[in-house]
Scaffold this motif. Structure first.
Motif, PDB file in Angstrom:
ATOM      1  N   MET A   1       0.848  -1.182   0.000  1.00 21.24           N
ATOM      2  CA  MET A   1       0.000   0.000   0.000  1.00 21.24           C
ATOM      3  C   MET A   1       0.890   1.241   0.000  1.00 21.24           C
ATOM      4  O   MET A   1       1.557   1.518   0.979  1.00 21.24           O
ATOM      5  CB  MET A   1      -0.904   0.004   1.234  1.00 21.24           C
ATOM      6  CG  MET A   1      -1.912  -1.110   1.224  1.00 21.24           C
ATOM      7  SD  MET A   1      -3.111  -0.910   2.556  1.00 21.24           S
ATOM      8  CE  MET A   1      -4.065  -2.383   2.311  1.00 21.24           C
ATOM      9  N   LYS A   2       0.883   1.958  -1.101  1.00 22.64           N
ATOM     10  CA  LYS A   2       1.820   3.065  -1.213  1.00 22.64           C
ATOM     11  C   LYS A   2       1.412   4.306  -0.424  1.00 22.64           C
ATOM     12  O   LYS A   2       2.226   5.191  -0.194  1.00 22.64           O
ATOM     13  CB  LYS A   2       2.094   3.400  -2.681  1.00 22.64           C
ATOM     14  CG  LYS A   2       0.921   3.970  -3.461  1.00 22.64           C
ATOM     15  CD  LYS A   2       1.396   4.258  -4.883  1.00 22.64           C
ATOM     16  CE  LYS A   2       0.450   4.807  -5.867  1.00 22.64           C
ATOM     17  NZ  LYS A   2      -0.649   5.586  -5.600  1.00 22.64           N
ATOM     18  N   ASN A   3       0.185   4.373   0.034  1.00 22.71           N
ATOM     19  CA  ASN A   3      -0.272   5.553   0.776  1.00 22.71           C
ATOM     20  C   ASN A   3      -0.301   5.366   2.288  1.00 22.71           C
ATOM     21  O   ASN A   3      -0.625   6.290   3.023  1.00 22.71           O
ATOM     22  CB  ASN A   3      -1.669   5.956   0.295  1.00 22.71           C
ATOM     23  CG  ASN A   3      -1.652   6.387  -1.159  1.00 22.71           C
ATOM     24  OD1 ASN A   3      -0.895   7.267  -1.535  1.00 22.71           O
ATOM     25  ND2 ASN A   3      -2.461   5.739  -1.985  1.00 22.71           N
ATOM     26  N   ALA A   4       0.025   4.166   2.755  1.00 17.76           N
ATOM     27  CA  ALA A   4      -0.064   3.863   4.191  1.00 17.76           C
ATOM     28  C   ALA A   4       1.233   4.176   4.919  1.00 17.76           C
ATOM     29  O   ALA A   4       2.314   3.756   4.502  1.00 17.76           O
ATOM     30  CB  ALA A   4      -0.420   2.394   4.392  1.00 17.76           C
ATOM     31  N   ILE A 105      -2.443   9.924   1.067  1.00 12.83           N
ATOM     32  CA  ILE A 105      -1.670   9.454   2.222  1.00 12.83           C
ATOM     33  C   ILE A 105      -2.597   9.340   3.443  1.00 12.83           C
ATOM     34  O   ILE A 105      -3.429  10.218   3.675  1.00 12.83           O
ATOM     35  CB  ILE A 105      -0.526  10.443   2.521  1.00 12.83           C
ATOM     36  CG1 ILE A 105       0.551  10.338   1.432  1.00 12.83           C
ATOM     37  CG2 ILE A 105       0.088  10.202   3.900  1.00 12.83           C
ATOM     38  CD1 ILE A 105       1.591  11.445   1.496  1.00 12.83           C
ATOM     39  N   PHE A 106      -2.424   8.255   4.197  1.00 13.72           N
ATOM     40  CA  PHE A 106      -3.153   8.092   5.461  1.00 13.72           C
ATOM     41  C   PHE A 106      -2.237   7.450   6.490  1.00 13.72           C
ATOM     42  O   PHE A 106      -1.208   6.858   6.144  1.00 13.72           O
ATOM     43  CB  PHE A 106      -4.447   7.283   5.269  1.00 13.72           C
ATOM     44  CG  PHE A 106      -4.250   5.861   4.829  1.00 13.72           C
ATOM     45  CD1 PHE A 106      -4.213   4.817   5.755  1.00 13.72           C
ATOM     46  CD2 PHE A 106      -4.114   5.546   3.482  1.00 13.72           C
ATOM     47  CE1 PHE A 106      -4.037   3.500   5.352  1.00 13.72           C
ATOM     48  CE2 PHE A 106      -3.939   4.225   3.070  1.00 13.72           C
ATOM     49  CZ  PHE A 106      -3.899   3.204   4.004  1.00 13.72           C
ATOM     50  N   LYS A 189       4.275  17.655   5.939  1.00 10.01           N
ATOM     51  CA  LYS A 189       4.386  18.477   4.727  1.00 10.01           C
ATOM     52  C   LYS A 189       5.415  17.908   3.755  1.00 10.01           C
ATOM     53  O   LYS A 189       5.235  17.986   2.547  1.00 10.01           O
ATOM     54  CB  LYS A 189       4.717  19.924   5.093  1.00 10.01           C
ATOM     55  CG  LYS A 189       3.517  20.660   5.661  1.00 10.01           C
ATOM     56  CD  LYS A 189       3.791  22.124   5.885  1.00 10.01           C
ATOM     57  CE  LYS A 189       2.499  22.819   6.306  1.00 10.01           C
ATOM     58  NZ  LYS A 189       2.728  24.189   6.759  1.00 10.01           N
ATOM     59  N   SER A 190       6.483  17.302   4.276  1.00  5.78           N
ATOM     60  CA  SER A 190       7.506  16.712   3.403  1.00  5.78           C
ATOM     61  C   SER A 190       6.939  15.521   2.623  1.00  5.78           C
ATOM     62  O   SER A 190       7.355  15.253   1.497  1.00  5.78           O
ATOM     63  CB  SER A 190       8.731  16.290   4.205  1.00  5.78           C
ATOM     64  OG  SER A 190       8.494  15.060   4.899  1.00  5.78           O
ATOM     65  N   LEU A 191       5.962  14.823   3.193  1.00 10.59           N
ATOM     66  CA  LEU A 191       5.339  13.695   2.500  1.00 10.59           C
ATOM     67  C   LEU A 191       4.493  14.180   1.334  1.00 10.59           C
ATOM     68  O   LEU A 191       4.421  13.526   0.291  1.00 10.59           O
ATOM     69  CB  LEU A 191       4.441  12.894   3.456  1.00 10.59           C
ATOM     70  CG  LEU A 191       5.120  12.156   4.607  1.00 10.59           C
ATOM     71  CD1 LEU A 191       4.090  11.424   5.430  1.00 10.59           C
ATOM     72  CD2 LEU A 191       6.184  11.192   4.101  1.00 10.59           C
ATOM     73  N   LYS A 192       3.815  15.303   1.530  1.00  9.96           N
ATOM     74  CA  LYS A 192       2.956  15.847   0.481  1.00  9.96           C
ATOM     75  C   LYS A 192       3.779  16.269  -0.737  1.00  9.96           C
ATOM     76  O   LYS A 192       3.320  16.207  -1.872  1.00  9.96           O
ATOM     77  CB  LYS A 192       2.142  17.038   1.017  1.00  9.96           C
ATOM     78  CG  LYS A 192       0.985  16.603   1.892  1.00  9.96           C
ATOM     79  CD  LYS A 192       0.390  17.720   2.699  1.00  9.96           C
ATOM     80  CE  LYS A 192      -0.347  18.730   1.865  1.00  9.96           C
ATOM     81  NZ  LYS A 192      -1.072  19.716   2.709  1.00  9.96           N
TER      82      LYS A 192
END
Length: 193
Positions: A1-4, A105-106, A189-192
């Motif tokens: 899962m790329k957003n987890a 992202i979650f 914020k760095s993930l976004k």
């Protein structure tokens, strides 16, 4: 899962505070603790029978009494984990799949992420870090425990320094709440980006 992103720590290090900050910034999250509590209370009568516990007036299990029981008896702890963990994993995984499909992202709060092989390779790990002596102080203050009781709970988990070596990302929580909040916001914020 790329957003987890799996958020873990040792007890009283700031997992829940991180999740609260992420939620305030508009991110979805799941909590293994919340799911665990729901499963615990939905199976209260059965668990009371299994562990010879008394239910409260509302027919619920007193979590403090249960915590004392499992932190003082390894067999009881294993028995409870064998009952709870498969149910928690199943429900968490179903909810994760729904969030993954949204393509955003979650965060998934799992206290025992590093102790379990089940969640490995399902996403990135984020460790909320505070050294053992600091989490000990915080736990004693937060839960009104004496040093011996608090140490038992901390030592029931994998050592925080070992978790630090295994984590994909580490967020320091060693100063004030405001400093921690800034560290969290910066990381999110760095993930976004």
């Amino acid at each position: 899962m790329k957003n987890a992103y799996f958020v873990s720590a040792s007890i009283a290090c700031g997992k829940s505070s991180f999740i609260k900050i992420a939620n305030e910034l508009g991110f979805k999250s799941l909590s293994a603790d919340t799911i665990s509590n729901d499963i615990l209370q939905n199976n209260a009568a059965l668990l009371a029978e299994l562990f010879s516990l008394n239910l409260d007036k509302e027919g619920k299990i007193d979590k403090k009494i249960l915590a004392n029981l499992i932190f003082n008896d390894k067999e009881t702890k294993e028995k409870l984990e064998n009952f709870m963990h498969p149910k928690i994993r199943e429900e968490l995984f179903e909810k994760m799949q729904i969030l993954e499909q949204k393509g955003r992202i979650f965060f998934v709060e799992i206290p025992l992420f590093f102790e379990s092989d089940f969640y490995k390779n399902l996403g990135k790990s984020v460790l909320i870090y505070a050294p053992k002596n600091l989490s000990l102080q915080r736990l004693m203050q937060r839960d009104g425990l004496n040093k011996e009781e608090a140490l038992k709970r901390i030592e029931a988990q994998m050592d925080i320094e070992k978790k630090r070596e295994m984590a994909d990302f580490v967020i320091e929580n060693t100063g004030s709440y405001e400093e921690f909040r800034q560290n969290c916001v910066k990381f999110i914020k760095s993930l976004k980006e």
